[in-house]
Each structure stands twice: as structure tokens, then as C-alpha cells.
Motif scaffolding. Structure first.
Motif, PDB file in Angstrom:
ATOM      1  N   ILE A   7       0.852  -1.116   0.013  1.00 48.45           N
ATOM      2  CA  ILE A   7       0.040   0.125   0.016  1.00 48.45           C
ATOM      3  C   ILE A   7       0.895   1.435  -0.076  1.00 48.45           C
ATOM      4  O   ILE A   7       1.786   1.468   0.695  1.00 48.45           O
ATOM      5  CB  ILE A   7      -0.835  -0.044   1.208  1.00 48.45           C
ATOM      6  N   VAL A   8       0.462   2.166  -0.806  1.00 52.71           N
ATOM      7  CA  VAL A   8       1.497   3.304  -1.105  1.00 52.71           C
ATOM      8  C   VAL A   8       0.418   4.518  -0.776  1.00 52.71           C
ATOM      9  O   VAL A   8      -0.503   4.911  -1.622  1.00 52.71           O
ATOM     10  CB  VAL A   8       2.064   3.499  -2.466  1.00 52.71           C
ATOM     11  N   TYR A   9       0.930   5.328   0.343  1.00 54.41           N
ATOM     12  CA  TYR A   9       0.036   6.650   0.462  1.00 54.41           C
ATOM     13  C   TYR A   9       0.838   7.514  -0.256  1.00 54.41           C
ATOM     14  O   TYR A   9       1.894   7.773   0.005  1.00 54.41           O
ATOM     15  CB  TYR A   9       0.178   6.920   1.988  1.00 54.41           C
ATOM     16  N   VAL A  10      -0.052   8.566  -1.199  1.00 54.22           N
ATOM     17  CA  VAL A  10       0.652   9.542  -1.750  1.00 54.22           C
ATOM     18  C   VAL A  10      -0.215  10.616  -1.758  1.00 54.22           C
ATOM     19  O   VAL A  10      -1.392  10.982  -1.210  1.00 54.22           O
ATOM     20  CB  VAL A  10       0.804   9.076  -3.340  1.00 54.22           C
ATOM     21  N   SER A  11       0.456  11.844  -2.281  1.00 49.80           N
ATOM     22  CA  SER A  11      -0.233  13.054  -2.120  1.00 49.80           C
ATOM     23  C   SER A  11      -0.054  13.748  -3.859  1.00 49.80           C
ATOM     24  O   SER A  11       0.871  13.404  -4.557  1.00 49.80           O
ATOM     25  CB  SER A  11       0.034  13.939  -1.214  1.00 49.80           C
ATOM     26  N   CYS A  17       6.740  10.962  -4.640  1.00 53.75           N
ATOM     27  CA  CYS A  17       5.352   9.792  -5.003  1.00 53.75           C
ATOM     28  C   CYS A  17       5.534   9.485  -6.384  1.00 53.75           C
ATOM     29  O   CYS A  17       5.423   8.140  -6.578  1.00 53.75           O
ATOM     30  CB  CYS A  17       4.141  10.361  -4.510  1.00 53.75           C
ATOM     31  N   ASP A  18       5.738  10.318  -7.220  1.00 54.91           N
ATOM     32  CA  ASP A  18       5.600  10.027  -8.747  1.00 54.91           C
ATOM     33  C   ASP A  18       6.878   8.925  -9.179  1.00 54.91           C
ATOM     34  O   ASP A  18       6.661   7.793  -9.790  1.00 54.91           O
ATOM     35  CB  ASP A  18       5.722  11.205  -9.598  1.00 54.91           C
ATOM     36  N   HIS A  30       2.265  -5.411  -7.973  1.00 52.30           N
ATOM     37  CA  HIS A  30       0.883  -5.255  -7.683  1.00 52.30           C
ATOM     38  C   HIS A  30       0.844  -4.247  -6.434  1.00 52.30           C
ATOM     39  O   HIS A  30       1.243  -4.703  -5.173  1.00 52.30           O
ATOM     40  CB  HIS A  30      -0.040  -6.182  -7.590  1.00 52.30           C
ATOM     41  N   PHE A  31       0.080  -2.999  -6.202  1.00 49.93           N
ATOM     42  CA  PHE A  31       0.007  -2.186  -5.060  1.00 49.93           C
ATOM     43  C   PHE A  31      -1.324  -1.428  -5.182  1.00 49.93           C
ATOM     44  O   PHE A  31      -1.920  -1.260  -6.300  1.00 49.93           O
ATOM     45  CB  PHE A  31       1.408  -1.362  -4.975  1.00 49.93           C
ATOM     46  N   GLU A  32      -1.646  -1.061  -3.944  1.00 55.49           N
ATOM     47  CA  GLU A  32      -2.852  -0.140  -3.857  1.00 55.49           C
ATOM     48  C   GLU A  32      -2.084   1.410  -3.602  1.00 55.49           C
ATOM     49  O   GLU A  32      -1.484   1.409  -2.677  1.00 55.49           O
ATOM     50  CB  GLU A  32      -3.788  -0.671  -2.651  1.00 55.49           C
ATOM     51  N   THR A  33      -2.932   2.243  -4.075  1.00 56.59           N
ATOM     52  CA  THR A  33      -2.312   3.490  -3.909  1.00 56.59           C
ATOM     53  C   THR A  33      -3.594   4.318  -3.006  1.00 56.59           C
ATOM     54  O   THR A  33      -4.705   4.077  -3.322  1.00 56.59           O
ATOM     55  CB  THR A  33      -2.258   4.372  -5.313  1.00 56.59           C
ATOM     56  N   LYS A  34      -3.302   5.084  -2.126  1.00 54.59           N
ATOM     57  CA  LYS A  34      -3.960   5.878  -1.323  1.00 54.59           C
ATOM     58  C   LYS A  34      -3.653   7.406  -1.151  1.00 54.59           C
ATOM     59  O   LYS A  34      -2.583   7.593  -0.926  1.00 54.59           O
ATOM     60  CB  LYS A  34      -4.241   5.320  -0.056  1.00 54.59           C
TER      61      LYS A  34
END
Length: 88
Positions: A7-11, A17-18, A30-34
């Protein structure tokens, strides 16, 4: 080898982040972005554990703050090269 829960928390407007997302995509992870900019509840989740910035990556609940590709690669058990073990 089992697939990792990533899981990757980005803004928004976050160059680190990019770069991190590009690195994970290069590895076929495979990852989930928040996105904490779009969904304030994600920022609240981070703040509850004392994190106030992005990117914040969690690999099987192990936290990695910032753009630490070597640490991320170790957590994913890869050397930074394309790795189909993690392809979804």
C-alpha cells in the motif's frame, strides 16, 4: 514466493510519490494507492500512527517512509530489476 501486500500513500504534486510509483511499476509490483489529497481519511490513517508526509509505503504492514528504493527492494525481495513474481 507469495505476493506481498503493498500500500502506497501518496499526495498530489509530490515528485517523490511519482518516482516511487514509477519504480514499483517498473518492478511489476501489484500495489494499492491511497491519495491523501483526495481522501482526507487516508491522511487521518497516517496521522494516527505518527506519519505526516508522503510517500509512505507499507509492505506487509512494514512501513517505509520516503523514496527509499533500496529498502523497498529488500522488502520486496528483489534487486531492483523487473520481477514477475509480483505481477498481478
Amino acid at each position: 514466493m507469495s505476493e506481498k501486500n503493498v500500500i502506497v500513500y501518496v499526495s498530489d504534486d509530490c515528485s517523490q510519490c511519482d518516482k516511487l510509483l514509477a519504480h514499483l511499476n517498473k518492478l511489476n509490483v501489484h500495489f494499492e494507492t491511497k491519495n491523501v489529497t483526495k481522501y482526507h481519511e487516508y491522511m487521518e490513517q497516517l496521522q494516527e500512527i505518527g506519519v505526516f508526509g508522503t510517500p509512505a509505503t507499507f509492505v506487509n504492514n512494514h512501513m517505509i517512509l520516503g523514496m527509499q528504493t533500496n529498502k523497498i527492494n529488500r522488502m520486496l525481495e528483489t534487486d531492483g530489476q523487473d520481477n514477475t513474481y509480483f505481477h498481478s
